[in-house]
Design an enzyme around this catalytic site. Structure first.
Site, PDB file in Angstrom:
ATOM      1  N   LEU A  10       0.821  -1.210   0.000  1.00  0.00           N
ATOM      2  CA  LEU A  10       0.000   0.000   0.000  1.00  0.00           C
ATOM      3  C   LEU A  10       0.852   1.255   0.000  1.00  0.00           C
ATOM      4  O   LEU A  10       0.547   2.222  -0.712  1.00  0.00           O
ATOM      5  CB  LEU A  10      -0.925  -0.019   1.228  1.00  0.00           C
ATOM      6  CG  LEU A  10      -1.875   1.165   1.384  1.00  0.00           C
ATOM      7  CD1 LEU A  10      -2.774   1.338   0.172  1.00  0.00           C
ATOM      8  CD2 LEU A  10      -2.718   0.998   2.655  1.00  0.00           C
ATOM      9  N   ARG A  69      -1.974  -3.572  22.708  1.00  0.00           N
ATOM     10  CA  ARG A  69      -1.561  -4.897  22.248  1.00  0.00           C
ATOM     11  C   ARG A  69      -0.433  -5.495  23.076  1.00  0.00           C
ATOM     12  O   ARG A  69      -0.366  -6.713  23.240  1.00  0.00           O
ATOM     13  CB  ARG A  69      -1.158  -4.828  20.774  1.00  0.00           C
ATOM     14  CG  ARG A  69      -2.354  -4.773  19.856  1.00  0.00           C
ATOM     15  CD  ARG A  69      -1.941  -4.792  18.412  1.00  0.00           C
ATOM     16  NE  ARG A  69      -3.125  -4.867  17.553  1.00  0.00           N
ATOM     17  CZ  ARG A  69      -3.088  -4.744  16.243  1.00  0.00           C
ATOM     18  NH1 ARG A  69      -1.936  -4.555  15.621  1.00  0.00           N
ATOM     19  NH2 ARG A  69      -4.193  -4.821  15.527  1.00  0.00           N
ATOM     20  N   GLY A  92      -7.993  -5.583   9.826  1.00  0.00           N
ATOM     21  CA  GLY A  92      -8.792  -4.604  10.554  1.00  0.00           C
ATOM     22  C   GLY A  92      -9.344  -3.486   9.697  1.00  0.00           C
ATOM     23  O   GLY A  92     -10.553  -3.320   9.579  1.00  0.00           O
TER      24      GLY A  92
END
Length: 507
Positions: free
Chosen positions: A16, A276, A49
């Site tokens: 990306l 996380r 996600g």
């Protein structure tokens, strides 16, 4: 060896970040070089996600920036983070215009979900858990249709080419059994992360931190390489890489339990949506203690699984597990590299002519612990800025220095390195383990000098050994405290003659 001159940016990497840069560099001619066909072997396509951005009426870029800063444990850079979160809506809308099929609500707005450590639901997703591949597919279509972009889908980066002033002037690329020197006014590294250096990883195994290693070898500054994020819910079903059970499942109410059905992080429904690093350590501790760790989606998702989270559901079913009826066994696995090549929001590095963007770059927006779904936002938002900046580069006239590729690391040696990295530089680290890991790296480096994966592993391991505290994704069992003052680790190879194993750390 052949040599070509390209009058425009050369972008190494087809995820990306790289494709966003390529599109935004128009009308300059762009050469994109990737070792595999587009959509293969890049983390962007595997992301489940979505894209984090302030898209709702009750949200704002400042709130998104505050959450990002809180998750980053003192090492998030404020200006870069304001730039990132300020670009959020425009980035999602740009991706949508390119054809990214984001989920929409009844009013036509972006459907958003809640993920860990976000104070608002702000993750724009696609098909529940298919954001990465859908978004990247839209960009691939745009890139293939763009007249200004040429793509090589068989090129392996071997080295950066520099002139006598230190400016980066191009790249040495292996294409099959031949090498090509590509000279260009700007080189953009979008080579991805380092998850493949670990035996337990959720990323493509081909991502070995080689862009970071080669940038360091050329003299670029490396920032915070010790900070690796371990995702707490990698599916432990015997596969390499490990399939990911998206954090959005916990956003929907799925809970982490042990083998006896007890909650890993307590009864509070919000406990599993902590940052996380906290959740990953809880999962790791439960497994080490022999209690096991499982993601229980039976009540929260249940019968909705096939259409709300089709990618995770399919991965479970392929492994002989029905998540509607059985909790998913999970483990913490290497997932994202917060550290990397020090770069600005426009990709500029400490070396003239060299840009870095995406996971191989460290722009200061992730700090010690990346906020969920900020990575796709950074890749696209800073990818666009990097493409525009790289397109403005012209020149470079100095005499070129000789260039040489490092040794190729054989599969058996890479497997040994991966085991060592997971065992000794994983979720919990200590002096003894990191010292053993560096001894392994020394041995591999002596046998295969200059192998980029070995250099990348050394950057992580030596920085981890030098950071005698626990902060974010870096947890030292022998130094569990967090220092009052948050300090970055900066690594730079100051002398061209320095041996590859001599890493200088400055905090």
């Amino acid at each position: 060896m052949s040599r070509i001159h390209h009058d425009g940016p050369v972008i190494v990497g087809g995820g990306l970040a790289g494709l966003s840069a390529a599109l935004e560099a128009a009308p300059r001619k762009v050469l994109v070089i990737t070792p595999a066909p587009l959509l293969e072997a890049c983390s962007s396509a595997w992301a489940q996600g979505g894209v984090a951005a302030a898209l709702s009426a009750d949200d704002a870029p400042a709130l998104h920036a505050a959450d990002t800063t809180a998750a980053g444990a003192g090492l998030v850079e404020a200006e870069a983070t304001r730039t990132l979160t300020g670009d959020g809506r425009a980035t999602v809308e740009w991706l949508a215009r390119l054809g990214a099929p984001f989920d929409r609500d009844a009013g036509g707005g972006f459907e958003v979900s809640l993920e860990a450590a976000h104070s608002r639901a702000r993750v724009a997703r696609v098909g529940g858990d298919g954001a990465g591949r859908a978004i990247l597919s839209a960009l691939v279509t745009a890139v293939r249709a763009a007249d200004h972009i040429e793509v090589w889908e068989d090129g392996h980066l071997q080295a950066l080419i520099q002139d006598a002033t230190g400016r980066v002037r191009g790249v040495l690329i292996a294409r099959g059994d031949r090498s090509v020197e590509v000279l260009a006014p700007a080189v953009v590294l979008a080579t991805g992360g380092s998850g493949g250096l670990f035996a337990a990883t959720t990323t493509p195994a081909a991502l070995l931190g080689e862009g970071m290693a080669l940038a360091w070898r050329a003299g670029a500054e490396i920032l915070d390489p010790e900070f690796v994020q371990f995702h707490p819910t990698a599916m432990d079903v015997g596969l390499d890489p490990m399939p990911l059970a998206t954090e959005a499942l916990r956003g929907e109410g799925a809970r982490l339990i042990d083998g006896e059905g007890r909650f890993l992080l307590g009864d509070d429904p919000a406990a599993d949506l902590q940052s996380r690093d906290i959740v990953a350590r809880a999962v790791h501790a439960a497994r080490v203690a022999g209690r096991g760790a499982f993601l229980d989606c039976r009540t929260a998702v249940g019968s909705k699984f096939p259409h709300e989270f089709p990618a995770v559901f399919a991965a479970c079913m392929r492994s002989g597990l029905d998540p509607r009826e059985t909790p998913i066994p999970v483990a913490a696995a290497a997932h994202y590299h917060m550290g990397g090549i020090a770069a600005g929001s426009d990709g500029r590095t400490s070396l003239p002519g060299l840009y870095a963007v995406g996971e191989c770059a460290a722009t200061g927006v992730h700090g010690a612990n990346r906020l969920a779904s900020n990575s796709l936002l950074e890749a696209a938002a800073f990818g666009r800025r990097t493409g525009q900046a790289a397109a403005s580069e012209f020149g470079g006239q100095g005499a070129l220095l000789p260039v040489r590729a490092g040794a190729d690391l054989p599969e058996s040696a890479l497997a040994e390195l991966r085991r060592g990295m997971s065992d000794w530089a994983g979720v919990v680290r200590d002096t003894a383990g990191l010292t053993a890991l560096i001894a392994l790296i020394d041995r591999l480096d002596a046998k295969w000098p200059g192998a980029a994966p070995v250099t990348a592993a050394r950057l992580i391991a030596e920085a981890a050994l030098a950071r005698r505290e626990s902060r974010g994704g870096h947890w030292r069992s022998d130094y569990p405290q967090t220092e009052t003052r948050a300090r970055h680790t900066r690594v730079q190879r100051e002398q061209a003659a320095m041996a590859p194993h001599q890493i200088e750390l400055v905090q």
